[in-house]
Write a protein that holds these residues in place. Structure first.
Motif, PDB file in Angstrom:
ATOM      1  N   GLY A   1       0.757  -1.419   0.460  1.00  0.00           N
ATOM      2  CA  GLY A   1       0.312  -0.156  -0.341  1.00  0.00           C
ATOM      3  C   GLY A   1       0.552   1.606   0.111  1.00  0.00           C
ATOM      4  N   ASP A   2       0.381   2.448  -0.016  1.00  0.00           N
ATOM      5  CA  ASP A   2       0.947   3.706  -0.448  1.00  0.00           C
ATOM      6  C   ASP A   2       1.028   4.504   0.972  1.00  0.00           C
ATOM      7  OD1 ASP A   2       1.241   3.442  -3.008  1.00  0.00           O
ATOM      8  OD2 ASP A   2      -0.868   4.156  -3.447  1.00  0.00           O
ATOM      9  N   VAL A   3       0.500   4.119   2.071  1.00  0.00           N
ATOM     10  CA  VAL A   3      -0.047   4.673   2.900  1.00  0.00           C
ATOM     11  C   VAL A   3       0.212   4.372   4.341  1.00  0.00           C
ATOM     12  CG1 VAL A   3      -0.702   7.030   4.353  1.00  0.00           C
ATOM     13  CG2 VAL A   3      -0.261   7.237   1.396  1.00  0.00           C
ATOM     14  N   HIS A   4       0.282   4.067   5.727  1.00  0.00           N
ATOM     15  CA  HIS A   4      -0.463   3.333   6.269  1.00  0.00           C
ATOM     16  C   HIS A   4      -0.890   4.150   7.122  1.00  0.00           C
ATOM     17  CE1 HIS A   4       2.521  -0.024   5.345  1.00  0.00           C
ATOM     18  NE2 HIS A   4       2.061  -0.002   4.419  1.00  0.00           N
ATOM     19  N   ALA A   5      -2.160   4.199   7.876  1.00  0.00           N
ATOM     20  CA  ALA A   5      -3.020   4.479   8.978  1.00  0.00           C
ATOM     21  C   ALA A   5      -3.307   3.411   9.541  1.00  0.00           C
ATOM     22  CB  ALA A   5      -3.552   5.751   8.391  1.00  0.00           C
ATOM     23  N   ALA A   6      -2.831   3.287  10.718  1.00  0.00           N
ATOM     24  CA  ALA A   6      -3.185   1.303  11.355  1.00  0.00           C
ATOM     25  C   ALA A   6      -5.194   1.908  11.825  1.00  0.00           C
ATOM     26  CB  ALA A   6      -2.166   1.123  12.357  1.00  0.00           C
ATOM     27  N   PRO A   7      -5.452   1.086  11.573  1.00  0.00           N
ATOM     28  CA  PRO A   7      -5.248  -0.649  10.446  1.00  0.00           C
ATOM     29  C   PRO A   7      -5.492  -0.517   9.262  1.00  0.00           C
ATOM     30  CG  PRO A   7      -7.263   0.057  12.108  1.00  0.00           C
ATOM     31  CD  PRO A   7      -6.567   0.697  12.697  1.00  0.00           C
ATOM     32  N   PHE A   8      -5.625   0.868   9.081  1.00  0.00           N
ATOM     33  CA  PHE A   8      -6.093   0.594   7.621  1.00  0.00           C
ATOM     34  C   PHE A   8      -4.802   0.958   6.374  1.00  0.00           C
ATOM     35  CE2 PHE A   8      -9.463   2.391   9.547  1.00  0.00           C
ATOM     36  CZ  PHE A   8     -10.690   1.915   9.364  1.00  0.00           C
ATOM     37  N   ILE A   9      -4.819   0.593   5.106  1.00  0.00           N
ATOM     38  CA  ILE A   9      -3.956   0.796   4.453  1.00  0.00           C
ATOM     39  C   ILE A   9      -4.534   1.028   3.129  1.00  0.00           C
ATOM     40  CG2 ILE A   9      -2.794  -0.441   2.137  1.00  0.00           C
ATOM     41  CD1 ILE A   9      -0.999  -0.840   4.758  1.00  0.00           C
TER      42      ILE A   9
ATOM     43  N   TYR B   1      -7.861  -3.938   7.177  1.00  0.00           N
ATOM     44  CA  TYR B   1      -8.508  -3.090   6.099  1.00  0.00           C
ATOM     45  C   TYR B   1      -8.214  -2.204   4.775  1.00  0.00           C
ATOM     46  CZ  TYR B   1     -11.041  -3.048  10.393  1.00  0.00           C
ATOM     47  OH  TYR B   1     -12.259  -3.483  11.540  1.00  0.00           O
ATOM     48  N   GLY B   2      -8.376  -2.267   3.755  1.00  0.00           N
ATOM     49  CA  GLY B   2      -7.592  -1.653   2.805  1.00  0.00           C
ATOM     50  C   GLY B   2      -8.798  -0.836   1.642  1.00  0.00           C
ATOM     51  N   VAL B   3      -8.239   0.574   1.987  1.00  0.00           N
ATOM     52  CA  VAL B   3      -8.878   0.985   1.011  1.00  0.00           C
ATOM     53  C   VAL B   3      -8.355   2.069   0.176  1.00  0.00           C
ATOM     54  CG1 VAL B   3     -10.564   1.255   3.423  1.00  0.00           C
ATOM     55  CG2 VAL B   3      -8.615   3.113   2.689  1.00  0.00           C
TER      56      VAL B   3
END
Length: 172
Positions: A54-62, A91-93
């Motif tokens: 992924g480009d940006v990690h914003a735990a718990p989201f990619i 989670y991936g968005v």
């Protein structure tokens, strides 16, 4: 960086990262991390080639960030799901830049299973979650694999804070 498309993409990833870090209060006025070792900091990920995370990690989201005119949301969501698995995130968005608007107006897209898991983790009924976070749903065709939920990056920042806190604003 010679490729102008790569330059645009990198600028969008950085804008998303910086916006979320500011919104969540993780940086000072100059954009410097308050605690560089804090696992909650939003960071741009190093490119991993075939095992991209992924480009940006914003735990718990990619966050898979896209700065392109022609939309291909279902395809991007498949990519985000795979990258979330590679990064071991739940989670991936996708975060798609909105032309002619500021970063907060960017569109964050969730596939239906991801949106359902996120709103369930917050203990929210679908209608409650839609009202709280300004969700719109796109149902394209009969195949649910092409359906997705969308919020602005501004509302996603609120959602991210709620997910990290483990509570719903409806319950606060």
């Amino acid at each position: 960086m010679a490729n102008p498309n790569k330059r645009k993409g990198t600028a969008w990833e950085s804008a998303v990262r910086d916006y979320l870090n500011r919104f969540l209060g993780l940086v000072d006025a100059d954009g410097t991390f308050l605690d560089p070792m804090d696992g909650r900091n939003i960071r741009r990920a190093a490119q991993e080639g075939a095992r991209d995370v992924g480009d940006v990690h914003a735990a718990p989201f990619i966050l898979e960030c896209k700065d392109v005119e022609k939309s291909a949301v279902p395809k991007w969501l498949r990519q985000a799901r795979i990258e979330a698995v590679h990064a071991h995130f739940p989670y991936g968005v996708v975060v798609h830049k909105t032309r002619g608007s500021g970063v907060a107006a960017g569109r964050v897209h969730f596939d239906v299973p991801t949106w359902t898991r996120v709103r369930s983790a917050l203990g929210l009924h679908p209608r409650e979650a839609a009202e709280l976070y300004g969700v719109t749903v796109s149902a394209r065709g009969l195949g649910t694999g092409r359906w997705y939920a969308t919020v602005t990056l501004e509302r996603f920042a609120v959602l991210l804070a709620d997910v990290r806190a483990g509570v719903s604003r409806a319950v606060r």
